[in-house]
Design a protein around this motif. Structure first.
Motif, PDB file in Angstrom:
ATOM      1  N   GLN A  89       0.856  -1.182   0.000  1.00  0.00           N
ATOM      2  CA  GLN A  89       0.000   0.000   0.000  1.00  0.00           C
ATOM      3  C   GLN A  89       0.890   1.228   0.000  1.00  0.00           C
ATOM      4  O   GLN A  89       1.997   1.222   0.557  1.00  0.00           O
ATOM      5  N   LEU A 105     -10.531   6.544   2.627  1.00  0.00           N
ATOM      6  CA  LEU A 105      -9.398   6.913   1.781  1.00  0.00           C
ATOM      7  C   LEU A 105      -8.069   6.411   2.323  1.00  0.00           C
ATOM      8  O   LEU A 105      -7.041   6.578   1.661  1.00  0.00           O
ATOM      9  N   ALA A 106      -8.072   5.827   3.514  1.00  0.00           N
ATOM     10  CA  ALA A 106      -6.811   5.376   4.101  1.00  0.00           C
ATOM     11  C   ALA A 106      -7.042   4.115   4.914  1.00  0.00           C
ATOM     12  O   ALA A 106      -8.091   3.946   5.544  1.00  0.00           O
ATOM     13  N   TYR A 107      -6.050   3.238   4.879  1.00  0.00           N
ATOM     14  CA  TYR A 107      -6.075   2.060   5.744  1.00  0.00           C
ATOM     15  C   TYR A 107      -5.787   2.469   7.190  1.00  0.00           C
ATOM     16  O   TYR A 107      -6.278   1.858   8.135  1.00  0.00           O
ATOM     17  N   ALA A 154      -6.771  12.107  -0.705  1.00  0.00           N
ATOM     18  CA  ALA A 154      -6.403  11.931   0.699  1.00  0.00           C
ATOM     19  C   ALA A 154      -5.708  13.175   1.238  1.00  0.00           C
ATOM     20  O   ALA A 154      -6.009  13.648   2.342  1.00  0.00           O
ATOM     21  N   ALA A 166      -4.666   6.381   9.414  1.00  0.00           N
ATOM     22  CA  ALA A 166      -4.372   7.810   9.334  1.00  0.00           C
ATOM     23  C   ALA A 166      -4.267   8.351  10.748  1.00  0.00           C
ATOM     24  O   ALA A 166      -5.217   8.276  11.520  1.00  0.00           O
ATOM     25  N   THR A 168      -0.079   7.979   6.835  1.00  0.00           N
ATOM     26  CA  THR A 168      -1.232   7.288   6.266  1.00  0.00           C
ATOM     27  C   THR A 168      -0.771   6.151   5.362  1.00  0.00           C
ATOM     28  O   THR A 168       0.324   6.192   4.796  1.00  0.00           O
ATOM     29  N   ASN A 192      -5.467   7.338  -4.732  1.00  0.00           N
ATOM     30  CA  ASN A 192      -6.204   8.230  -3.832  1.00  0.00           C
ATOM     31  C   ASN A 192      -5.337   9.330  -3.238  1.00  0.00           C
ATOM     32  O   ASN A 192      -5.775  10.056  -2.340  1.00  0.00           O
ATOM     33  N   ARG A 193      -4.124   9.477  -3.755  1.00  0.00           N
ATOM     34  CA  ARG A 193      -3.195  10.420  -3.132  1.00  0.00           C
ATOM     35  C   ARG A 193      -3.758  11.837  -3.041  1.00  0.00           C
ATOM     36  O   ARG A 193      -3.783  12.440  -1.963  1.00  0.00           O
ATOM     37  N   ILE A 202      -2.412   4.317   2.012  1.00  0.00           N
ATOM     38  CA  ILE A 202      -3.512   4.567   1.080  1.00  0.00           C
ATOM     39  C   ILE A 202      -3.306   3.773  -0.216  1.00  0.00           C
ATOM     40  O   ILE A 202      -2.235   3.202  -0.453  1.00  0.00           O
ATOM     41  N   GLU A 203      -4.322   3.770  -1.060  1.00  0.00           N
ATOM     42  CA  GLU A 203      -4.163   3.340  -2.443  1.00  0.00           C
ATOM     43  C   GLU A 203      -3.543   4.505  -3.219  1.00  0.00           C
ATOM     44  O   GLU A 203      -3.935   5.662  -3.037  1.00  0.00           O
ATOM     45  N   ARG A 249     -10.211   7.926   7.369  1.00  0.00           N
ATOM     46  CA  ARG A 249     -10.182   6.459   7.355  1.00  0.00           C
ATOM     47  C   ARG A 249     -11.580   5.849   7.316  1.00  0.00           C
ATOM     48  O   ARG A 249     -11.894   5.026   6.453  1.00  0.00           O
TER      49      ARG A 249
END
Length: 417
Positions: free
Chosen positions: A248, A294-296, A323, A298, A313, A319-320, A315-316, A289
């Protein structure tokens, strides 16, 4: 109680019957210097392994077992512009043994600290080389921990001072190729010149411990320490984008924070950070989150001695932008004071409950004694701490958050291999 033994050497005694063990911690404090963080970290690994009285690790471990399984270890850390090495030992209190272990514990520390295993005039080469190689392997392994990699990389991009940018345990280049003679010089410099804070917590008194602390044999020294570090705000925001084999992406942000020496702004910034991202109840957790997904993870962490806050964070990668924008929106929410009285109350309660719970930890109490020695304004009891947190208003939180200035952004992404 903090008592002077000699110039630059102090004894801190915390009288307590709260715990089953007595803990002794000898802290070596020196100004942060280039290369020295890594070398001092390596030194702790060498001293932790053996001594002249216990030439092998097995013999050292056996001695600890004889002391009813005493625990012993070293650690390194950074306190603003100060590097510290700590040697700690915990032994059972007298009521649980057939003889007092306090004398044994001090004798053990004296052996490890003042009589290391030597070969002639240098630290034992075999020990130095083995621990150096082990430490290089450990530092190399950190690159596989992408969270650590991202946190350290953000620190590197944020700080101009190379010593502040480096981790407290140093960089590989600090110790790669270091020889026993060089490390021996580091050892003698620490023993002779570091400020020394000896902290003892347990059912003991100053009168009981003082003679034992003096027998450790530390001579007088003069040390100038500055615990704070404050890098001025700079623009534009520094941005670093790296790629690696990651599961991730990591998006980390570094902020400059205005603070004071445990005064009103210090406590306002503490509450603001918890509200923003320092708590599972924070805006980052709730909105970035949980709500927006947007985040696994944060969260934010605040180091007021360095005037530095980090948001971390996972994230994918795609999604930068979203996020980063939503993180900025959460901070703006705090700056506007756009949060409920109930949320502010909950955050304060969390801080106060955490502080009260921490008083059940020997490690926390001893860290507090060290903090008070380095930063006298921090020497406050629970009632004072609680009163200062309670005094923080919505307006104080908003004003503190307004000083959180984004300075650096680090983004790590790439395809997992």
């Amino acid at each position: 109680m903090r008592t002077k033994i000699t110039d630059g050497v102090y004894l801190n005694v915390i009288e307590s019957n709260q715990f089953k063990t007595t803990r002794i911690n000898v802290q070596f404090l020196a100004p942060l210097r280039a290369q020295q963080s890594g070398r001092r970290a390596l030194l702790t690994s060498v001293l932790e392994t053996n001594s002249a009285d216990y030439p092998t690790q097995d013999q050292l471990s056996a001695r600890l077992e004889e002391m009813y399984g005493a625990s012993f270890g070293f650690g390194v850390a950074r306190e603003g512009a100060v590097h510290r090495m700590g040697a700690a030992i915990s032994v059972l209190n007298d009521q649980y043994t057939d003889h007092s272990l306090l004398l044994d514990a001090f004798a053990f520390l004296q052996s490890v600290l003042m009589r290391p295993l030597m070969a002639g005039d240098t630290l034992d080469p075999a020990t130095v080389e083995r621990e150096r190689d082990n430490m290089l392997m450990y530092l190399a392994s950190l690159k596989e921990d992408r969270g650590t990699q991202a946190a350290l990389a953000l620190q590197h991009s944020y700080f101009d001072d190379a010593v502040q940018a480096a981790p407290s345990f140093g960089e590989p280049e600090d110790i790669d190729g270091i020889d026993p003679a060089t490390l021996t010089a580091v050892y003698h410099d620490a023993i002779a010149h570091d400020a020394i804070e000896i902290i003892v917590l347990g059912p003991v008194t100053v009168d009981t411990v003082m003679p034992l602390a003096k027998q450790l044999g530390f001579a007088a020294r003069t040390v100038e320490l500055s615990t704070g570090y404050d890098q001025p705000v700079q623009l534009p925001v520094r941005r670093v984008h790296e790629q690696a084999a990651v599961q991730q992406a990591k998006l980390n942000l570094g902020y400059h924070v205005e603070s004071d020496d445990c005064g009103p702004q210090y406590f306002a910034s503490m509450v603001a950070n918890q509200l923003f991202g320092g708590s599972p109840l924070s805006l980052l957790f709730r909105n970035v989150r949980e709500k927006a997904s947007l985040a696994y993870f944060a969260s934010s962490s605040l180091n007021q001695r360095r005037h530095f806050m980090m948001v971390q964070t996972g994230i994918e990668a795609e999604n930068r932008s979203a996020a980063e924008a939503l993180i900025a929106e959460q901070l703006a929410t705090v700056v506007r004071g756009d949060f409920t009285d109930e949320m502010l109350r909950t955050i304060k309660d969390e801080i106060l409950n955490g502080r009260e719970s921490a008083l059940d930890s020997q490690r926390f109490l001893m860290n507090q004694a060290l903090t008070a020695a380095l930063q006298p304004a921090a020497a406050i009891d629970l009632a004072t701490f609680s009163a200062r947190v309670e005094a923080v208003t919505r307006e104080d939180v908003a004003a503190a958050a307004a000083t959180f200035k984004l300075q650096a952004v680090y983004f790590l992404d790439g395809e997992e291999q």
